[in-house]
Design an enzyme around this catalytic site. Structure first.
Site, short mmCIF file in Angstrom:
data_model
loop_
_atom_site.label_atom_id
_atom_site.label_comp_id
_atom_site.label_asym_id
_atom_site.label_seq_id
_atom_site.Cartn_x
_atom_site.Cartn_y
_atom_site.Cartn_z
N LYS A 51 66.32 -100.61 -63.24
CA LYS A 51 67.00 -101.78 -62.95
C LYS A 51 67.32 -101.72 -61.43
O LYS A 51 66.98 -102.70 -60.69
CB LYS A 51 67.90 -102.31 -63.67
CG LYS A 51 68.77 -103.52 -63.09
CD LYS A 51 69.92 -103.83 -64.14
CE LYS A 51 71.07 -103.05 -64.21
NZ LYS A 51 72.11 -103.39 -62.96
N ASN A 52 68.24 -100.83 -61.21
CA ASN A 52 68.78 -100.67 -59.75
C ASN A 52 68.11 -100.12 -58.72
O ASN A 52 68.53 -99.86 -57.58
CB ASN A 52 70.13 -99.95 -60.10
CG ASN A 52 71.18 -100.44 -60.90
OD1 ASN A 52 71.12 -101.60 -61.24
ND2 ASN A 52 72.22 -99.89 -61.48
N CYS A 72 78.01 -108.50 -63.35
CA CYS A 72 78.57 -108.13 -64.24
C CYS A 72 80.12 -108.07 -64.16
O CYS A 72 80.64 -107.96 -63.09
CB CYS A 72 78.24 -106.77 -64.60
SG CYS A 72 76.97 -106.83 -65.98
N ASP A 99 78.25 -96.02 -65.43
CA ASP A 99 77.25 -96.49 -66.09
C ASP A 99 77.23 -96.06 -67.68
O ASP A 99 76.52 -96.58 -68.66
CB ASP A 99 76.12 -96.84 -65.89
CG ASP A 99 76.10 -97.43 -64.32
OD1 ASP A 99 77.05 -98.20 -64.15
OD2 ASP A 99 75.49 -96.90 -63.62
N ARG A 135 69.70 -108.41 -69.50
CA ARG A 135 69.76 -108.23 -67.96
C ARG A 135 69.33 -107.08 -67.59
O ARG A 135 68.76 -106.84 -66.43
CB ARG A 135 71.13 -108.42 -67.48
CG ARG A 135 71.90 -109.87 -67.66
CD ARG A 135 73.28 -109.88 -67.22
NE ARG A 135 73.18 -109.72 -65.61
CZ ARG A 135 73.94 -110.32 -64.73
NH1 ARG A 135 75.01 -111.05 -65.34
NH2 ARG A 135 73.99 -109.99 -63.66
N1 EPU Z 1 83.84 -101.44 -53.74
C1 EPU Z 1 84.67 -102.22 -52.88
N2 EPU Z 1 84.30 -102.82 -51.86
C2 EPU Z 1 83.00 -102.54 -51.43
C3 EPU Z 1 82.11 -101.95 -52.11
C4 EPU Z 1 82.42 -101.43 -53.49
O1 EPU Z 1 85.77 -102.15 -53.19
O2 EPU Z 1 82.69 -103.25 -50.34
C5 EPU Z 1 84.20 -100.90 -55.04
C6 EPU Z 1 83.69 -101.43 -56.10
O3 EPU Z 1 84.16 -102.63 -56.51
C7 EPU Z 1 83.71 -100.13 -57.16
C8 EPU Z 1 83.32 -99.08 -56.32
O4 EPU Z 1 83.73 -99.57 -54.75
O5 EPU Z 1 84.84 -100.16 -57.93
C9 EPU Z 1 81.95 -98.49 -56.27
O6 EPU Z 1 81.04 -99.65 -55.78
P1 EPU Z 1 79.56 -99.51 -55.64
O7 EPU Z 1 79.42 -100.39 -54.42
O8 EPU Z 1 79.15 -98.23 -55.44
O9 EPU Z 1 78.72 -100.04 -56.81
P2 EPU Z 1 77.87 -101.20 -56.65
O10 EPU Z 1 76.85 -100.94 -55.59
O11 EPU Z 1 78.28 -102.70 -56.69
C10 EPU Z 1 75.91 -100.17 -58.02
C11 EPU Z 1 75.27 -100.48 -59.29
C12 EPU Z 1 76.10 -100.49 -60.68
C13 EPU Z 1 76.70 -98.93 -60.60
C14 EPU Z 1 77.51 -98.40 -59.39
C15 EPU Z 1 77.85 -97.04 -59.30
C16 EPU Z 1 73.62 -101.84 -58.68
C17 EPU Z 1 73.17 -103.32 -58.68
N3 EPU Z 1 74.70 -101.56 -59.29
O12 EPU Z 1 76.88 -101.09 -57.92
O13 EPU Z 1 75.58 -100.78 -61.85
O14 EPU Z 1 77.61 -98.81 -61.87
O15 EPU Z 1 76.69 -98.87 -58.19
O16 EPU Z 1 76.82 -96.27 -59.33
O17 EPU Z 1 72.83 -101.06 -58.27
C18 EPU Z 1 75.02 -101.19 -63.88
O18 EPU Z 1 73.90 -100.95 -63.93
O19 EPU Z 1 75.57 -101.52 -65.07
C19 EPU Z 1 75.96 -101.29 -62.70
C20 EPU Z 1 77.15 -101.73 -63.08
#
Ligand code: EPU
Length: 442
Positions: A23-24, A117, A309, A423
């Site tokens: 997915k990601n 989510c 995850d 999803r």
């Molecule tokens: N964060 C901030 N500010 C930002 C960016 C991130 O505070 O500008 C915080 C987030 O709220 C979180 C932490 O930093 O607490 C890490 O966030 P990150 O940006 O790495 O996560 P993401 O990119 O939003 C992706 C995956 C997630 C997965 C995480 C960690 C996608 C679409 N989502 O999220 O996947 O858990 O990286 O690997 O790629 C899932 O598949 O169920 C899922 C949640």
């Protein structure tokens, strides 16, 4: 449709599962395809709701897409709008990644605050800082909930250090830098393998991206050219972990095809520590029940650590283990929403304040001044004999988690919110039926 799964649990799940595409990765490469001029084709794209929502959003921008039998084609030449509407944008968390192709094509983009989510506040402040370092002006209108981003002329390369790593933030930086003028350097970049699959796809199309640990160097090119062959994305490692836990929690035996041990080392190491049966078959991994499990603690971390995850499926497994185990969530600030649902089945949890030697600044999220660490850690008391219940799906991984619990529990359980699981998990009830689960969708 009732949007419900009905499960009669208590049977060991046994058999084989073929993983779907990740997915990601699917969501990111589909957006990256808009950086091209000619049609781009992909294989192994999972037929999941998040992909469906993203394609729906893309079509609202004029983009022509075809998606059949896991093959996706995107024609970027048909992209005509730079304004993502709230209806489509709020349904998919990754909509803000569209900043990159919209800025490259139109020099401006308007995107609503991201949805997705419910696992924490999930701000995009790091993404915005990074965009600004590339000379993009970003404004947020709190009345409308829209971000608008503009750039004066052609995007110029930048050197940017993420204060804390972000997975999608790193991907957005790569998509901006790949067509920017000059050499960009992204420091403290995310290490997730999904980021590397995006890099491989772009490099195959002529991009010049090199990773050296957490530093990624991107030499901008003037054009990306799709390879003659369609790009097959990697398999979903989160799905592999989910089915591994289905096998172990139900005292079954499942071989998962499409994953190597090195892809999910942190998970496999914990399975072995807990006494779970495991066999490395090269391109497939077998997880099986061998003997009673023992309690093992985990602390989530960014990759290559034990991923956030994976923690909720792990929690169900630990309800079946001897002793008390601990889960300390350090990546998101609201990822224990499943606890109340699992308690309905007889699981025993206790929230507590984790080790005071763990520095608050080590959390991956932005920690507010008055923050109660008590919501970041749980104790799991096992083993518990689970009984049936009626559960609600709160977010994607929590959904898979309650499904594992329902399959582990004796009796008939109802799971409301099946479509949230759709999803991110392709044909989950079909795959589960294939390994012997008694599950139906209503
Ligand atoms: N964060 C901030 N500010 C930002 C960016 C991130 O505070 O500008 C915080 C987030 O709220 C979180 C932490 O930093 O607490 C890490 O966030 P990150 O940006 O790495 O996560 P993401 O990119 O939003 C992706 C995956 C997630 C997965 C995480 C960690 C996608 C679409 N989502 O999220 O996947 O858990 O990286 O690997 O790629 C899932 O598949 O169920 C899922 C949640």
């Amino acid at each position: 449709m009732e949007d419900v799964f009905i499960v009669r649990g208590g049977k060991p799940l046994k058999g084989e599962v073929q993983l779907s595409g990740a997915k990601n990765v699917a969501l990111k490469v589909a957006i990256a395809a808009l950086l091209f001029k000619e049609p781009v084709a992909f294989e192994n794209i999972p037929a999941i709701k998040d992909v469906e929502e993203l394609l729906h959003l893309m079509r609202s921008l004029g983009v022509a897409t075809t998606f059949e039998h896991n093959k996706l084609t995107i024609d970027p030449s048909t992209l005509v709008h730079h304004h993502v509407d709230l209806l489509h944008g709020s349904k998919t968390r990754v909509s803000f990644l569209l900043f990159a192709p919209l800025l490259h094509k139109f020099g401006k983009s308007v995107i609503p605050n991201p949805g997705g989510c419910r696992i924490g506040a999930r701000p995009i402040d790091r993404h915005i800082q990074m965009l600004e370092s590339f000379g993009v002006e970003v404004k947020y209108d709190s009345n409308t909930g829209y971000y608008s981003a503009t750039k004066a002329d052609k995007l110029k390369a930048a050197t940017f250090t993420f204060e804390k790593p972000t997975h999608t933030g790193t991907e957005l930086a790569i998509m901006l830098a790949v067509l920017a003028q000059g050499v960009s350097i992204i420091k403290n970049a995310a290490l997730e393998p999904e980021v590397d699959d995006l890099i491989s796809f772009l490099n195959q199309a002529g991009a010049r991206i090199v990773r050296n640990g957490s530093e990624i160097t991107i030499e901008g090119v003037t054009r990306l050219v799709p390879s003659v062959n369609s790009y097959a994305i990697m398999y979903d490692q989160n799905e592999a972990v989910t089915y591994g836990v289905f096998a172990l929690a139900t005292r079954g035996d499942i071989t998962v095809h499409g994953v190597k041990r090195g892809d999910i080392t942190a998970f496999v190491d914990k399975v072995l520590e807990a006494g779970g049966g495991f066999e490395d078959l090269g391109e497939s991994l077998r997880f099986f029940y061998e003997k009673p499990l023992t309690a093992v603690d985990i602390q989530t971390a960014v990759y290559p650590g034990f991923k956030t995850d994976w923690q909720s499926p792990w929690a169900v497994l630990m309800t079946q283990a001897q002793g008390t185990s601990i889960i300390h969530e350090t990546v998101f600030e609201d990822r224990f929403g499943y606890v109340a649902e699992l308690e309905k089945l007889g699981c025993r949890f206790e929230f507590f304040s984790p080790d005071s030697t763990f520095s608050r600044t080590s959390y991956q999220f932005n920690v507010p001044a008055h923050f109660d660490t008590k919501r970041q850690a749980i104790k799991i008391h096992g083993p518990s004999k689970l009984h049936n219940g009626v559960m609600q799906v709160r977010d994607l991984r929590a959904g898979a988690t309650v499904l594992i619990a329902a399959c582990t529990a004796q009796g008939e359980s109802i799971i409301n919110g099946a479509s949230i699981i759709d999803r991110g998990y392709e044909h989950i009830e079909v795959k589960l039926q294939h390994v012997g689960a008694d599950i139906a969708r209503l």
